[in-house]
Design an enzyme around this catalytic site. Structure first.
Site, mmCIF file in Angstrom:
data_model
loop_
_atom_site.group_PDB
_atom_site.id
_atom_site.type_symbol
_atom_site.label_atom_id
_atom_site.label_comp_id
_atom_site.label_asym_id
_atom_site.label_seq_id
_atom_site.Cartn_x
_atom_site.Cartn_y
_atom_site.Cartn_z
ATOM 1 N N CYS B 186 0.899 -1.110 -0.091
ATOM 2 C CA CYS B 186 0.061 0.067 -0.086
ATOM 3 C C CYS B 186 0.938 1.300 -0.100
ATOM 4 O O CYS B 186 0.250 2.621 0.138
ATOM 5 C CB CYS B 186 -0.937 0.011 1.264
ATOM 6 S SG CYS B 186 -1.812 -1.414 1.567
ATOM 7 N N ARG B 231 -6.894 6.696 -1.352
ATOM 8 C CA ARG B 231 -7.082 5.380 -1.357
ATOM 9 C C ARG B 231 -7.203 4.788 0.091
ATOM 10 O O ARG B 231 -8.030 3.945 0.325
ATOM 11 C CB ARG B 231 -6.223 4.642 -2.274
ATOM 12 C CG ARG B 231 -6.166 3.137 -2.264
ATOM 13 C CD ARG B 231 -5.040 2.629 -3.022
ATOM 14 N NE ARG B 231 -4.950 0.934 -2.994
ATOM 15 C CZ ARG B 231 -3.822 0.489 -3.118
ATOM 16 N NH1 ARG B 231 -2.922 1.019 -3.414
ATOM 17 N NH2 ARG B 231 -4.009 -0.800 -3.108
#
Lengths: 222, 284
Positions: B186, B231
């Protein structure tokens, strides 16, 4: 002229292709096998309380051997010894320094820079990890390819070298820590250094080379 | 004889470039079979396609006869350096160096055979090939953990500002009953590299000054980081409202594509904004 240039280019391409097809250099890919559990359970006045050898799944990909041990002194003082060994530094760069891991886990990490030890000759990284109700002074060092490279910059340079040139190298991180209080954590560094010195004396030559590097023996000869 | 020479000459260029392609077949075989996998560089084949398209646009360069017959020592040395890197890279099995050598080899061959103007034309497509190279692992490792920290530490106050009860411990976000760990994946390093390649092509295709092209290209870095923060926040909110399964399942995979789209739209908006400003400057 155009013709000569064309033939020059063709010749260069063919030379390069022939060289890379027929001239092969095979690097020796040997991994040193180690048995970290062979580290003595009695180290001077310290004796082992417990040990774990299983790495977390994410770590086991690149670490070949991990050892977490707790040693206890007669007065009840305990010390943790953690060793992470990666046989091949070409893979995902194996040695993750404690600063990063502890910070990511939400601890507050203060670095006191590099401390030196004379016997054995070591460069130690000095940290204080705080958080979740704990104060944990910590010392660690790194041995890459048989050499102590705790120094951040030097290690990065080597890391770049190993990963670009795909060189074979093993790496070890040894960490010593103990639980302390905000008031007297400075004393713990001295206890830890004393522990490291006794550990060095107790180990057999093979393990000593692994944890303290090849150069250590040269010091002894002098 | 003169006539024959005229007929034969155009065929020399295809022969030279075919040879160039042939010597790089093993390189691409290695890239496809492991190089791109090691670094998790799944967009590698796409980079290749974009490169082929960029070269296709310049196909006129290869069919034209060279404007001058002089030997350019510069192009010749670039070619030789490139071939040297190619040989060293493949002998010592250093895929990174081997792949990189394609850039000087392509530039050198074109400059040497077809002249300076042709070299200028293929310069961008050749340099674009830098994105073919699987990044060295130390590079990924070096950037991953600071990026994770940035993403986590910016998301926390933003979510709190939006009225959620959030706390953070390092790279772990706590929201409601859930904890969301910002994993290595991520951190956005991979999307950063692929977005930079897209940003490079986008900037290149704009018919604007080099300065504006550089600004557009470099702006993709903060844009990609912001998109990653967005996100993570979305992921946290979905987990909070719809449970862990929703956050981990479909959306987690979909968010990668979403990130890409958001980043691209931001880049285009920025492009339009710079244009508008310039126009205002001119009018005012």
């Amino acid at each position: 002229m155009a013709k000569i240039k064309f033939f020059m280019v063709i010749t260069f391409f063919i030379i390069a292709a022939v060289f890379s097809l027929f001239y092969k250099v095979d690097r020796l890919a040997q991994t040193r096998t180690v048995n970290l559990t062979a580290i003595p359970t009695e180290i001077g006045e310290w004796h082992m309380l417990d040990q774990h050898t299983d790495a977390r799944a994410s770590e086991s990909e690149f670490l070949n051997d991990v050892l977490f041990r707790t040693y206890k002194r007669h007065d009840g003082k305990t010390i943790s010894l953690a060793i992470a060994y990666g046989a091949d530094q070409r893979q995902h760069f194996s040695i993750h320094v404690p600063e990063g891991c502890y910070r990511a886990a939400g601890f507050d990490v203060t670095s006191f820079g590099i401390a030196n030890m004379d016997t054995p000759g070591l460069e130690l990284k000095k940290l204080l990890v705080k958080g979740q109700g704990r104060t944990e002074p910590m010392l660690y060092w790194i041995v890459l390819n048989g050499k102590v490279v705790t120094n951040h910059f030097e290690r990065k340079i080597k890391q770049v070298y190993y990963s670009i040139f795909g060189a074979q190298s093993d790496g070890v991180l040894v960490r010593v820590s103990s639980l302390s209080t905000d008031k007297d954590f400075q004393q713990d560094y001295e206890i830890q250094k004393a522990f490291i010195a006794v550990l060095y004396k107790t180990l057999n030559p093979e393990l000593r080379r692994l944890l303290f590097g090849d150069k250590i023996d040269e010091h002894k000869k002098l | 004889m003169r006539l024959l020479q005229g007929v034969v000459y155009p065929a020399k260029i295809p022969v030279a470039y075919s040879l160039l392609v042939i010597i790089y077949i093993p390189t691409f075989y290695k890239l496809f079979s492991y190089g791109w996998k090691v670094a998790d560089y799944s967009h590698g084949p796409l980079i290749l396609l974009v490169f082929l398209w960029l070269i296709w646009r310049k196909k006129g360069v290869f069919s034209s006869s060279p404007s001058d017959n002089r030997v350019h020592p510069f192009a010749l040395s670039v070619l030789l350096i490139g071939l040297f890197l190619y040989t060293v890279g493949s002998i010592h099995k250093i895929l990174m160096v081997e792949t990189f050598s394609l850039i000087p080899v392509l530039i050198g061959t074109t400059g040497f055979l077809l002249g300076r103007e042709a070299l200028r034309q293929v310069l961008f497509p050749a340099v674009f090939l830098i994105f073919l190279i699987p990044p060295p692992l130390f590079f990924i490792d070096m950037l991953t953990s600071p990026l994770k920290m940035i993403v986590a530490s910016v998301s926390e106050p933003l979510l709190r500002f939006a009225g959620y009860l959030v706390s953070r411990n390092g790279v772990i976000l706590f929201i409601g009953d859930y904890s969301i760990v910002v994993g290595d994946e991520c951190s956005g390093i991979r999307s950063l590299i692929s977005l930079m390649s897209v940003g490079a092509v986008y900037a290149y295709l704009q018919n604007v000054s080099n300065l504006k092209k550089s600004v557009l290209f470099l702006s993709i870095i903060p844009i990609a980081i912001c998109a990653n923060i967005f996100r993570l926040m979305l992921l946290a909110l979905i987990t909070y409202h719809f449970g862990e399964a929703a956050g981990q399942g479909f959306f987690h995979n979909f968010s990668g594509i979403l990130l890409f789209i958001i980043a691209l739209i931001s880049l285009i908006i920025l492009d339009v904004l710079i244009d508008r400003r310039n126009q205002n400057d001119r009018n005012g």
